[in-house]
Design an enzyme around this catalytic site. Structure first.
Site, PDB file in Angstrom:
ATOM      1  N   GLY A  74       0.826  -1.196   0.000  1.00  0.00           N
ATOM      2  CA  GLY A  74       0.000   0.000   0.000  1.00  0.00           C
ATOM      3  C   GLY A  74       0.861   1.245   0.000  1.00  0.00           C
ATOM      4  CB  THR A 108      -1.922  -2.912   4.265  1.00  0.00           C
ATOM      5  OG1 THR A 108      -1.059  -4.042   4.466  1.00  0.00           O
ATOM      6  CG2 THR A 108      -1.326  -1.985   3.219  1.00  0.00           C
ATOM      7  CG  HIS A 111       1.284   1.216   7.735  1.00  0.00           C
ATOM      8  ND1 HIS A 111       2.343   0.904   8.560  1.00  0.00           N
ATOM      9  CD2 HIS A 111       1.813   1.946   6.712  1.00  0.00           C
ATOM     10  CE1 HIS A 111       3.458   1.441   8.060  1.00  0.00           C
ATOM     11  NE2 HIS A 111       3.164   2.069   6.934  1.00  0.00           N
ATOM     12  CD  GLU A 112       0.071   2.423   3.286  1.00  0.00           C
ATOM     13  OE1 GLU A 112       0.475   3.610   3.269  1.00  0.00           O
ATOM     14  OE2 GLU A 112       0.847   1.450   3.275  1.00  0.00           O
ATOM     15  CD1 TRP A 123      12.918   3.359  10.333  1.00  0.00           C
ATOM     16  CD2 TRP A 123      10.909   2.409  10.610  1.00  0.00           C
ATOM     17  NE1 TRP A 123      12.417   3.050   9.088  1.00  0.00           N
ATOM     18  CE2 TRP A 123      11.194   2.461   9.230  1.00  0.00           C
ATOM     19  CE3 TRP A 123       9.691   1.848  11.026  1.00  0.00           C
ATOM     20  CZ2 TRP A 123      10.304   1.978   8.259  1.00  0.00           C
ATOM     21  CZ3 TRP A 123       8.817   1.367  10.067  1.00  0.00           C
ATOM     22  CH2 TRP A 123       9.125   1.425   8.705  1.00  0.00           C
ATOM     23  CD  GLN A 139      10.661   0.791  16.128  1.00  0.00           C
ATOM     24  OE1 GLN A 139       9.924   0.593  17.109  1.00  0.00           O
ATOM     25  NE2 GLN A 139      10.483   0.140  14.981  1.00  0.00           N
ATOM     26  CG  ASP A 170      -1.815  -7.182   8.357  1.00  0.00           C
ATOM     27  OD1 ASP A 170      -0.807  -6.455   8.211  1.00  0.00           O
ATOM     28  OD2 ASP A 170      -2.780  -7.175   7.569  1.00  0.00           O
TER      29      ASP A 170
HETATM   30  N1  ARG Z   1       5.099  -0.718   2.919  1.00  0.00           N
HETATM   31  C1  ARG Z   1       3.866   0.010   3.071  1.00  0.00           C
HETATM   32  C2  ARG Z   1       4.115   1.392   3.687  1.00  0.00           C
HETATM   33  O1  ARG Z   1       5.166   1.712   4.177  1.00  0.00           O
HETATM   34  C3  ARG Z   1       2.828  -0.803   3.832  1.00  0.00           C
HETATM   35  C4  ARG Z   1       3.229  -1.485   5.075  1.00  0.00           C
HETATM   36  C5  ARG Z   1       2.067  -2.265   5.640  1.00  0.00           C
HETATM   37  N2  ARG Z   1       2.511  -3.177   6.687  1.00  0.00           N
HETATM   38  C6  ARG Z   1       1.741  -4.152   7.207  1.00  0.00           C
HETATM   39  N3  ARG Z   1       2.210  -4.902   8.159  1.00  0.00           N
HETATM   40  N4  ARG Z   1       0.527  -4.370   6.810  1.00  0.00           N
HETATM   41  O2  ARG Z   1       3.241   2.251   3.682  1.00  0.00           O
HETATM   42 ZN    ZN Z   2       4.275   3.175   5.690  1.00  0.00          ZN
END
Ligand code: ARG
Ligand code: ZN
Ligand code: CA
Length: 293
Positions: A74, A108, A111-112, A123, A139, A170
């Site tokens: 995402g 995801t 997070h987005e 981090w 971290q 997740d």
């Molecule tokens: N790599 C993407 C971002 O930095 C999505 C990360 C989603 N991680 C998860 N564990 N679902 O935005």
């Molecule tokens: Zn991200």
């Protein structure tokens, strides 16, 4: 250790019930496309490029669900960017029930949306970097998988690897912190970058032409009715069909049932008198009155 910092963000979303131009909507636009894989070039946000244009970003969260390529789960746009590309894009199979294990529980999207509400990676996208939130421990870098606690880095007492803004599985991310909640909520205050969402009417269904008594859309017989009231309902695209609800004249709900096409409402046990009936498919609501004899 972080239980006291796990916050209720009080941020809630609903599916849109009206489009930017005021039409009724389920809040979901399904678009067929010849593009089989998407990238972070924002083509999915453009009808001209095979995707679908954004809705007014001051009133809606745009969430594009598509087949992202290159192992991408995402991506999101931070507040303050171009309205034409504002929103969140997620891999379709990352949604709950999807196949993108171990990223198949919809985190995801969580997070987005965190990024869309101004949150940085925990981090700080640098070695022992800064995420601009004081209650999330500094971290060293991203965590993956499902780390045991404590995973100590940067002289902290343990990474907050269960935070939605880390990169863990997740199943192993389950909190925003109080500081993150404040940072997100600041956007909804007067003058904030997402303040328009708070007063958006996007979640409120548009007023449909309500027909009283004389409608031909809902055929109903016999009226007055003794035992059974027969209904003929117009076609609906809603997959649950029509929901029929009967109210007495004081507005108390007497019965509810769902119907497709032909329906029969059992009225035998209703006391004699006048009733109002609403017939709704989630898009439009029709009203009818009938008498129980
Ligand atoms: N790599 C993407 C971002 O930095 C999505 C990360 C989603 N991680 C998860 N564990 N679902 O935005
Ligand atoms: Zn991200
Ligand atoms: Ca921090």
């Amino acid at each position: 250790m972080f239980a006291g910092l796990a916050a209720n963000t009080n941020v809630q979303f609903v599916l849109a019930k009206r489009t930017p131009t005021g039409a009724a909507t389920t809040g979901i636009v399904r678009k067929q496309t010849k593009v089989s894989s998407w990238s972070t070039n924002d083509a999915v946000k453009s009808s001209k490029r095979g995707g679908d244009d954004a809705w007014d970003a001051t009133k809606y969260l745009n969430l594009w669900v598509c087949n992202l390529g290159q192992g991408l789960l995402g991506y999101a746009q931070f507040p303050g960017g171009s309205p034409a590309t504002d929103g969140v894009v997620v891999l379709y199979s990352s949604l709950p029930g999807g196949t993108a294990k171990p990223y198949d529980k919809g985190r995801t999207a969580t997070h987005e949306v965190g990024h869309w509400l101004n949150l940085r990676h925990i981090w700080g996208d640098a070695s022992c970097g800064n995420d601009l939130v004081s209650d999330t421990p500094t971290q060293q870098t991203a965590n993956y998988g499902c780390p045991a606690f404590p995973h100590v880095t940067c002289n902290n007492q343990g990474d907050m690897s269960m935070n939605y803004m880390d990169y863990t599985d997740d199943a192993c991310m389950y909190m925003f912190s109080t500081g993150q909640a404040s940072r997100m909520n600041a956007l909804f205050a007067a003058g904030g970058a997402r303040a328009g969402l708070v007063t958006s009417q996007g979640g409120v269904a548009p007023r449909m032409a309500a027909t009283l008594g004389t409608t031909t859309d809902v055929a109903m017989y016999p009226n007055p009715a003794n035992n059974v009231l027969n209904l003929t309902l117009p076609a609906t695209k809603a997959d649950k069909g029509w929901t029929v609800t009967v109210y007495d004249l004081r507005g108390r709900e007497m019965k509810q049932a769902t119907y497709n096409g032909q329906g029969q409402v059992q009225v035998a046990q209703l006391p004699k008198g006048l009733y109002q009936m609403t017939v709704s498919d989630g898009q439009q609501t029709l009203r009818q009155r009938f008498e129980k004899q």
